[in-house]
Design a protein around this motif. Structure first.
Motif, PDB file in Angstrom:
ATOM      1  N   TYR A 211       0.830  -1.209   0.000  1.00  9.14           N
ATOM      2  CA  TYR A 211       0.000   0.000   0.000  1.00  9.14           C
ATOM      3  C   TYR A 211       0.868   1.265   0.000  1.00  9.14           C
ATOM      4  CZ  TYR A 211      -3.822  -3.155   1.185  1.00  9.14           C
ATOM      5  OH  TYR A 211      -4.743  -4.176   1.165  1.00  9.14           O
ATOM      6  N   ARG A 212       2.132   1.111   0.365  1.00 13.20           N
ATOM      7  CA  ARG A 212       3.062   2.243   0.342  1.00 13.20           C
ATOM      8  C   ARG A 212       3.996   2.171  -0.869  1.00 13.20           C
ATOM      9  NH1 ARG A 212       3.409   1.017   6.061  1.00 13.20           N
ATOM     10  NH2 ARG A 212       5.438   0.008   5.702  1.00 13.20           N
ATOM     11  N   GLY A 213       3.591   1.365  -1.854  1.00 11.66           N
ATOM     12  CA  GLY A 213       4.372   1.271  -3.081  1.00 11.66           C
ATOM     13  C   GLY A 213       5.545   0.318  -3.008  1.00 11.66           C
ATOM     14  N   GLY A 214       5.531  -0.593  -2.044  1.00 11.37           N
ATOM     15  CA  GLY A 214       6.639  -1.535  -1.894  1.00 11.37           C
ATOM     16  C   GLY A 214       6.756  -2.499  -3.064  1.00 11.37           C
ATOM     17  N   THR A 215       7.984  -2.863  -3.392  1.00 15.28           N
ATOM     18  CA  THR A 215       8.290  -3.842  -4.432  1.00 15.28           C
ATOM     19  C   THR A 215       9.422  -4.729  -3.924  1.00 15.28           C
ATOM     20  OG1 THR A 215       9.988  -2.485  -5.482  1.00 15.28           O
ATOM     21  CG2 THR A 215       7.702  -2.175  -6.243  1.00 15.28           C
ATOM     22  N   TRP A 216       9.774  -5.739  -4.715  1.00 15.75           N
ATOM     23  CA  TRP A 216      10.915  -6.571  -4.328  1.00 15.75           C
ATOM     24  C   TRP A 216      12.186  -5.741  -4.264  1.00 15.75           C
ATOM     25  CZ3 TRP A 216      12.079 -10.915  -2.008  1.00 15.75           C
ATOM     26  CH2 TRP A 216      13.400 -11.379  -2.074  1.00 15.75           C
ATOM     27  N   ASP A 217      12.369  -4.864  -5.219  1.00 17.12           N
ATOM     28  CA  ASP A 217      13.589  -4.051  -5.248  1.00 17.12           C
ATOM     29  C   ASP A 217      13.678  -3.117  -4.041  1.00 17.12           C
ATOM     30  OD1 ASP A 217      14.487  -5.223  -7.574  1.00 17.12           O
ATOM     31  OD2 ASP A 217      13.567  -3.724  -8.883  1.00 17.12           O
ATOM     32  N   SER A 218      12.542  -2.508  -3.676  1.00 18.24           N
ATOM     33  CA  SER A 218      12.579  -1.613  -2.512  1.00 18.24           C
ATOM     34  C   SER A 218      12.798  -2.405  -1.228  1.00 18.24           C
ATOM     35  CB  SER A 218      11.276  -0.802  -2.418  1.00 18.24           C
ATOM     36  OG  SER A 218      10.168  -1.641  -2.107  1.00 18.24           O
ATOM     37  N   PHE A 219      12.234  -3.616  -1.162  1.00 16.90           N
ATOM     38  CA  PHE A 219      12.440  -4.471   0.006  1.00 16.90           C
ATOM     39  C   PHE A 219      13.909  -4.895   0.101  1.00 16.90           C
ATOM     40  CE2 PHE A 219      12.328  -8.935   1.715  1.00 16.90           C
ATOM     41  CZ  PHE A 219      12.102  -8.583   3.034  1.00 16.90           C
ATOM     42  N   ARG A 220      14.489  -5.246  -1.038  1.00 19.95           N
ATOM     43  CA  ARG A 220      15.881  -5.689  -1.050  1.00 19.95           C
ATOM     44  C   ARG A 220      16.834  -4.579  -0.616  1.00 19.95           C
ATOM     45  NH1 ARG A 220      18.685  -9.308  -5.810  1.00 19.95           N
ATOM     46  NH2 ARG A 220      20.655  -9.677  -4.726  1.00 19.95           N
ATOM     47  N   ALA A 221      16.439  -3.347  -0.892  1.00 18.00           N
ATOM     48  CA  ALA A 221      17.289  -2.210  -0.523  1.00 18.00           C
ATOM     49  C   ALA A 221      17.049  -1.739   0.903  1.00 18.00           C
ATOM     50  CB  ALA A 221      17.044  -1.054  -1.497  1.00 18.00           C
TER      51      ALA A 221
END
Length: 279
Positions: A211-221
């Motif tokens: 809901y806050r625009g999270g993605t795999w890439d943002s999680f990985r970072a």
């Protein structure tokens, strides 16, 4: 003539004595075989009894422990429609029916309240009446044990857990790892392991929120990525997806991409996804 008659009588007595000895030997041999057969039957019966012996609490085989493990995580932080609810119960029932005898089952829930995380007490699927030997086993007793000790308690726990009242957060990853860690032996089990996940896939927690625009890439970072473990090596993953409006999620494909990468990182097989639609 007297001497010849005496010789014949002597030979007859010798042959009779030989037959007597032979009969005794045969009788002893038969007795030994019978006793050996009885002993072997008792040994086989004892081995069978040991093999069928179950733990009194978990119903898991005492000789080997569980032959497989299935952990079911229910993400019902939002209510389901009646059609989805009925589908879910039917799907879980089929999973139980298809499972091998001796499979251990545990249940867990996704909740914003971390005190509710973890696993229910484990239960192993015992023999059912359909597989009973009519000559040597009591079908009624086997059926009664299956229903009263395994099926009914598992269904009762499931029904208690599928009622949702709504929640502000949906920590799917955290709840899953709590279920895995709290299921006895799951992390180190070397036999077949399966995760059944009933969810809308909409992770929403401090670690990651779609809901806050999270993605795999943002999680990985993010710092949260360093907490990611590898507890599902070789596990099968089956997802029963509950479709919901993905408010705030611009691209629904982000969900699929994230979870494929997540389970790949955990060492699990690619998830098999079934949708619990109501249209």
């Amino acid at each position: 003539m007297a001497r010849r008659s005496s010789g014949r009588r002597s030979r007859r007595r010798g042959r009779s004595a030989q037959r007597g000895v032979t009969g005794t030997v045969l009788a002893v041999g038969v007795a030994i075989l019978v006793l050996s057969g009885i002993g072997a039957a008792f040994w086989w019966s004892d081995q069978e009894s040991r093999a069928r012996a179950l733990d009194t609490e978990t119903l898991c085989p005492e000789a080997t422990g569980p032959v497989a493990m299935t952990a079911i995580l229910l993400d019902l932080t939002d209510p389901m429609s009646p059609a989805q609810h009925a589908q879910l119960l039917a799907r879980i029932e089929q999973e139980i029916s298809d499972a091998a005898r001796g499979t251990q089952f545990t249940l867990g829930v996704v909740s914003e309240d971390s005190t509710r995380w973890g696993a229910t007490p484990p239960l192993c699927k015992p023999q059912d009446a359909a597989s009973a030997n009519r000559l040597t086993q009591n079908e009624k007793l086997i059926a009664k044990r299956y229903e009263s000790r395994f099926h009914e308690p598992l269904q009762s726990r499931l029904l208690d857990m599928v009622s949702a009242t709504g929640a502000n957060r949906s920590p799917i990853m955290e709840s899953l790892q709590a279920l895995v860690a709290d299921t006895p032996g799951f992390v180190t089990f070397e036999g077949p392991r399966r995760i059944i996940l009933v969810t809308d896939l909409l992770q929403h927690s401090d670690a990651l929120s779609f809901y806050r625009g999270g993605t795999w890439d943002s999680f990985r970072a993010s710092p949260a990525f360093q907490r990611l473990g590898r507890t599902l090596d070789g596990a099968e993953i089956r997802i029963y997806q509950v479709p919901r409006p993905a408010e705030g999620v611009k691209d629904p494909a982000v969900l699929e991409d994230f979870w494929i990468r997540y389970f790949e990182r955990q060492g699990a097989h690619v998830p098999v996804v079934n949708r619990l639609g109501d249209l």
